[in-house]
Scaffold this motif. Structure first.
Motif, mmCIF file in Angstrom:
data_model
loop_
_atom_site.group_PDB
_atom_site.id
_atom_site.type_symbol
_atom_site.label_atom_id
_atom_site.label_comp_id
_atom_site.label_asym_id
_atom_site.label_seq_id
_atom_site.Cartn_x
_atom_site.Cartn_y
_atom_site.Cartn_z
ATOM 1 N N ARG A 515 4.560 6.791 4.129
ATOM 2 C CA ARG A 515 4.507 6.920 5.429
ATOM 3 C C ARG A 515 4.562 5.563 6.001
ATOM 4 N NH1 ARG A 515 -0.978 10.025 6.703
ATOM 5 N NH2 ARG A 515 -1.769 8.578 5.464
ATOM 6 N N GLY A 516 5.223 5.174 7.067
ATOM 7 C CA GLY A 516 5.155 3.965 7.791
ATOM 8 C C GLY A 516 6.779 3.293 8.011
ATOM 9 N N LYS A 517 6.848 2.267 8.629
ATOM 10 C CA LYS A 517 8.189 1.716 8.840
ATOM 11 C C LYS A 517 8.768 1.314 7.508
ATOM 12 C CE LYS A 517 7.995 0.398 13.550
ATOM 13 N NZ LYS A 517 8.116 -0.613 14.449
ATOM 14 N N ILE A 544 -8.313 3.406 4.088
ATOM 15 C CA ILE A 544 -7.039 3.526 5.060
ATOM 16 C C ILE A 544 -6.807 4.656 5.509
ATOM 17 C CG2 ILE A 544 -5.159 3.107 3.457
ATOM 18 C CD1 ILE A 544 -4.010 1.470 5.588
ATOM 19 N N ASP A 545 -6.873 5.843 4.276
ATOM 20 C CA ASP A 545 -6.638 7.190 4.712
ATOM 21 C C ASP A 545 -7.624 7.650 5.841
ATOM 22 O OD1 ASP A 545 -4.312 8.049 3.076
ATOM 23 O OD2 ASP A 545 -5.528 7.720 1.245
ATOM 24 N N GLY A 546 -8.759 7.333 5.695
ATOM 25 C CA GLY A 546 -9.957 7.725 6.470
ATOM 26 C C GLY A 546 -9.797 7.280 7.844
ATOM 27 N N GLN A 584 -0.202 1.573 18.653
ATOM 28 C CA GLN A 584 -0.049 0.350 17.997
ATOM 29 C C GLN A 584 -0.892 0.333 16.995
ATOM 30 O OE1 GLN A 584 -0.312 -2.506 21.231
ATOM 31 N NE2 GLN A 584 1.619 -1.935 22.231
ATOM 32 N N GLU A 585 -2.093 0.520 17.154
ATOM 33 C CA GLU A 585 -2.981 0.376 15.884
ATOM 34 C C GLU A 585 -2.659 1.295 14.855
ATOM 35 O OE1 GLU A 585 -7.847 0.424 15.140
ATOM 36 O OE2 GLU A 585 -7.026 0.801 17.198
ATOM 37 N N LEU A 586 -2.381 2.576 15.131
ATOM 38 C CA LEU A 586 -1.881 3.454 14.229
ATOM 39 C C LEU A 586 -0.660 3.212 13.361
ATOM 40 C CD1 LEU A 586 -2.713 6.334 13.013
ATOM 41 C CD2 LEU A 586 -1.177 7.743 14.686
ATOM 42 N N GLU A 587 0.328 2.664 14.457
ATOM 43 C CA GLU A 587 1.511 2.030 13.488
ATOM 44 C C GLU A 587 1.110 1.180 12.674
ATOM 45 O OE1 GLU A 587 6.002 0.756 15.173
ATOM 46 O OE2 GLU A 587 4.629 1.173 16.719
ATOM 47 N N MET A 588 0.434 0.112 13.017
ATOM 48 C CA MET A 588 0.179 -0.867 12.113
ATOM 49 C C MET A 588 -0.691 -0.402 10.811
ATOM 50 S SD MET A 588 -1.075 -4.003 14.683
ATOM 51 C CE MET A 588 -1.695 -5.058 13.567
ATOM 52 N N LYS A 589 -1.634 0.428 11.004
ATOM 53 C CA LYS A 589 -2.221 1.072 10.048
ATOM 54 C C LYS A 589 -1.505 1.822 9.016
ATOM 55 C CE LYS A 589 -6.606 0.028 10.541
ATOM 56 N NZ LYS A 589 -7.308 -0.650 9.640
ATOM 57 N N MET A 590 -0.291 2.398 9.515
ATOM 58 C CA MET A 590 0.751 3.208 8.696
ATOM 59 C C MET A 590 1.502 2.142 7.893
ATOM 60 S SD MET A 590 1.903 6.425 10.857
ATOM 61 C CE MET A 590 0.930 7.815 10.878
ATOM 62 N N GLU A 591 2.000 0.972 8.505
ATOM 63 C CA GLU A 591 2.627 0.129 7.768
ATOM 64 C C GLU A 591 1.791 -0.577 6.664
ATOM 65 O OE1 GLU A 591 3.767 -2.735 10.695
ATOM 66 O OE2 GLU A 591 5.053 -1.528 11.924
ATOM 67 N N ARG A 592 0.500 -0.743 6.871
ATOM 68 C CA ARG A 592 -0.289 -1.388 5.849
ATOM 69 C C ARG A 592 -0.416 -0.278 4.756
ATOM 70 N NH1 ARG A 592 -1.022 -5.983 4.356
ATOM 71 N NH2 ARG A 592 -2.827 -5.395 3.440
ATOM 72 N N TYR A 595 2.474 -0.234 2.479
ATOM 73 C CA TYR A 595 2.792 -1.574 1.731
ATOM 74 C C TYR A 595 1.708 -1.400 0.688
ATOM 75 C CZ TYR A 595 1.178 -6.454 0.679
ATOM 76 O OH TYR A 595 0.621 -7.618 -0.311
ATOM 77 N N LEU A 596 0.292 -1.125 0.721
ATOM 78 C CA LEU A 596 -0.529 -0.911 -0.203
ATOM 79 C C LEU A 596 -0.167 0.116 -1.250
ATOM 80 C CD1 LEU A 596 -3.754 -1.039 1.984
ATOM 81 C CD2 LEU A 596 -3.024 -2.821 0.550
ATOM 82 N N HIS A 597 0.541 1.493 -0.692
ATOM 83 C CA HIS A 597 0.729 2.322 -1.849
ATOM 84 C C HIS A 597 1.976 1.977 -2.785
ATOM 85 C CE1 HIS A 597 -2.186 4.805 0.248
ATOM 86 N NE2 HIS A 597 -2.151 5.695 -0.737
ATOM 87 N N GLU A 598 3.009 1.280 -2.069
ATOM 88 C CA GLU A 598 4.031 0.806 -2.764
ATOM 89 C C GLU A 598 3.595 -0.517 -3.823
ATOM 90 O OE1 GLU A 598 7.588 0.881 -3.060
ATOM 91 O OE2 GLU A 598 7.254 3.041 -1.997
#
Length: 607
Positions: A515-517, A544-546, A584-592, A595-598
């Protein structure tokens, strides 16, 4: 002029399809025929191709005009091989000239075994063989009925380019709006048996159609005003003895008896869905193969409650298999599919195979419910059918007597009456008319659950989805943010960029299974060399999932408060600001999250 169809009328049982309709086709015409399912589009094409005869009227073609025809449901000789079917009816000399082109077209349509018996082909493969047979046949007029059905996106784009360059005249029925817009220079609309002709592509037709309807309404208002005035004169006791008075009465009667403009019927769809809880559907490292052929490799994703996902890829790559794994009818070879307790799936399959063709339309719908609660109150099965453009006389027809598009529309109604909260759509645009597609797209805008759609319709994907999962040539399924056009642009940029030595495709815009950008998901060389998380990254990865779930709950609460505060503009502005900050906060969390899962995936591979 190549062909003239004059004053054509055609009825099926008590249904009037064409009413003294005339159509003239000239050299260079690339004509798209549109109209609601069941209005007679395929019937018109069959009559012009000579495969059907009108009840009245004539079809005449100039000497030497040859026609090649692709029917909606082609008939095949099961005893022939693929190449024999394509070249059936051609003389020995013609076969010699056409064989090379036939092979090239078949290969482009992913039919590579030219000696394979037709009896071994799937329905989609047979349709592609029929397309090849139509394209190789020398002709001045090429007639195509739903040519894009059963083609994947690459094939549709190839066929589009082929027909743009095609030198002869084309008459076609298609629901693909991008396809129609790029190829057609003329649109013929069938409405209540009448033909309306527009020298325009699809985009310009929409403007001209709106103008035609507006002028018709203006003419009707003027007629009603004159009628009102003349009726008042007659009621005052007009003396009909004078010739002048008689003439005025006759003009009044002519105006009174004249038919007003027929208003186009509009299908009505209300968003019917049951409540969907926090847990939806999660795919965790699933894989699926048939024999030696791996379709899905180590794929993970979470379908969010408001997801709008498009799935694309070549024919046979596993798109429908993925939908069936999500639905639970096909088990994965490995991995886990977790489904929330409140999930209710509606599955709009590609072939509508669950329909009993011997049933009447009304009985098929009643098998779901006799009455259903909607936003407009309780409606009967008959009233729901009327909203889906099935008038009372059509409701008592058996399904076998309905057109292909009418069956698809009926199948869609039956699924929606179960009030699903996750919709799985497998090629939903096949056989649906453009008007129904536009209304379906509006319906999906307001649908309160998740939508996952396999489709080759580029317009539909651009209109509905906000992320695309693509089955790619290396066997991976990658995620792209945006609609179909965004996906193709990211692919184009990916191919245009020069990869540094040793850089994998994961450094390109596509995001693998997450998920994410997508543009934030690529990993630098230093990041790929990591063998473990830092302490801070590990803490973030674990939590981060929670955090994302909490933010989604907050978003839902704010949306509920916005509905409750609809008349308090000060409160609404405050809630809108809070919603924007949460977005905006949710979008940033999804980007992270991406990143972390990759990074975690890369570290596994390093180990």
């Amino acid at each position: 002029m190549l062909l003239a169809a004059e004053k054509i009328s055609k009825n099926y049982s008590e249904r009037m399809l064409l009413k003294e309709a005339s159509l003239y086709l000239n050299e260079g015409d690339k004509t798209g025929v549109i109209g609601v399912n069941g209005t007679g589009k395929s019937t018109l094409l069959r009559i012009i191709a000579g495969a059907d005869v009108p009840d009245s009227g004539t079809v005449s073609r100039n000497a030497g005009v040859r026609i090649a025809y692709l029917p909606q449901n082609p008939i095949f000789d099961e005893n022939l091989a693929v190449m024999e079917q394509v070249l059936a009816g051609a003389s020995a000399h013609e076969r010699e000239l056409q064989e090379y082109e036939a092979k090239a077209i078949l290969n482009r349509l992913d039919i590579t075994d030219h000696l394979q018996p037709v009896s071994e082909l799937s329905g989609g493969q047979k349709k592609r063989v029929a397309i090849a047979a139509a394209l190789v046949r020398p002709c001045e007029l090429l007639i195509l009925d739903e040519p894009t059905n059963h083609l994947d996106n690459d094939m549709v784009q190839w066929l589009e380019e082929y027909l743009i360059r095609y030198k002869g005249a084309i008459l076609m029925v298609t629901h693909d709006r991008y396809f129609l817009d790029r190829i057609a220079n003329r649109i013929v609309e069938i409405d209540h048996g009448m033909l309306y002709d527009y020298d325009a592509n699809y985009s310009k037709y929409l403007e001209l159609q709106a103008l035609r309807e507006e002028m018709a309404e203006a003419g009707e208002r003027k007629r009603q005003a004159v009628l009102k005035k003349e009726l008042a004169w007659i009621l005052r006791g007009a003396r009909a003895r004078s010739t002048k008075s008689k003439g005025r009465i006759e003009r009044f009667e002519e105006l009174r008896d004249r038919e007003g403009p027929v208003r186009q019927e509009r299908m009505e769809m209300n968003s019917l869905a049951t409540r969907l809880g926090r847990k939806t559907i999660e795919l965790d490292h699933i894989a699926k193969a048939y024999g030696e052929r791996a379709l899905i490799k180590d794929f993970s994703c979470i379908i969010l409650r408001d997801a709008r996902i498009g799935i694309v890829g070549r024919n046979g790559c596993g798109k429908s298999t993925l939908l069936n794994i999500i639905k639970g009818t096909v088990p994965p070879d490995s991995g886990i599919v977790e489904v929330g307790e409140t999930v209710r799936i509606g599955y709009f399959s590609q072939e509508s195979e669950d329909m009993d063709l011997s049933l009447r339309a009304i009985d098929y719908v009643r098998s779901a419910a006799e009455n259903i609660r909607t936003a407009d109150g309780m409606l009967t099965a008959s009233q729901m059918l009327e909203r889906f453009l099935f008038p009372p006389d059509l409701q008592y027809n058996t399904i076998s007597r309905l057109s292909g598009g009418e069956r698809r529309r009926l199948f869609l109604l039956r699924i929606l009456m179960d009030a699903p909260n996750i919709l799985l759509l497998d090629e939903p645009t096949n056989d649906l008319d453009i008007q129904t597609l536009a209304i379906l797209e509006d319906y999906l805008d307001n649908f309160s659950g998740a939508v996952v759609a396999v489709s080759h319709d580029r317009y539909f994907l651009d209109r509905v989805v906000d992320r695309v999962y693509a089955f790619e040539e290396d066997g991976e399924i990658r995620q792209y943010i945006g609609g179909y056009t965004d996906y193709t642009e990211q692919q184009r940029q990916s191919k245009a960029s020069v990869k540094p030595a040793g850089m994998s495709d994961k450094g390109q815009p596509g995001v693998r299974a997450g998920r994410g950008k997508s543009e934030e998901a690529g990993l630098t060389g230093e990041q790929r060399r990591k063998s473990k998380f830092t302490y801070k990254e590990q803490m973030e990865f674990d939590s981060i999932d929670g955090e994302i779930s909490e933010l989604e709950v907050k978003m839902q609460q704010i949306e509920k408060e916005i509905v409750d505060a609809s008349s308090d503009y000060g409160k609404l502005q405050e809630l809108a600001d809070r919603k924007e900050r949460l977005d905006q906060e949710l979008e940033m969390k999804m980007e992270r999250w991406v990143y972390l899962h990759e990074l975690a995936e890369q570290m596994k591979q390093t180990v």
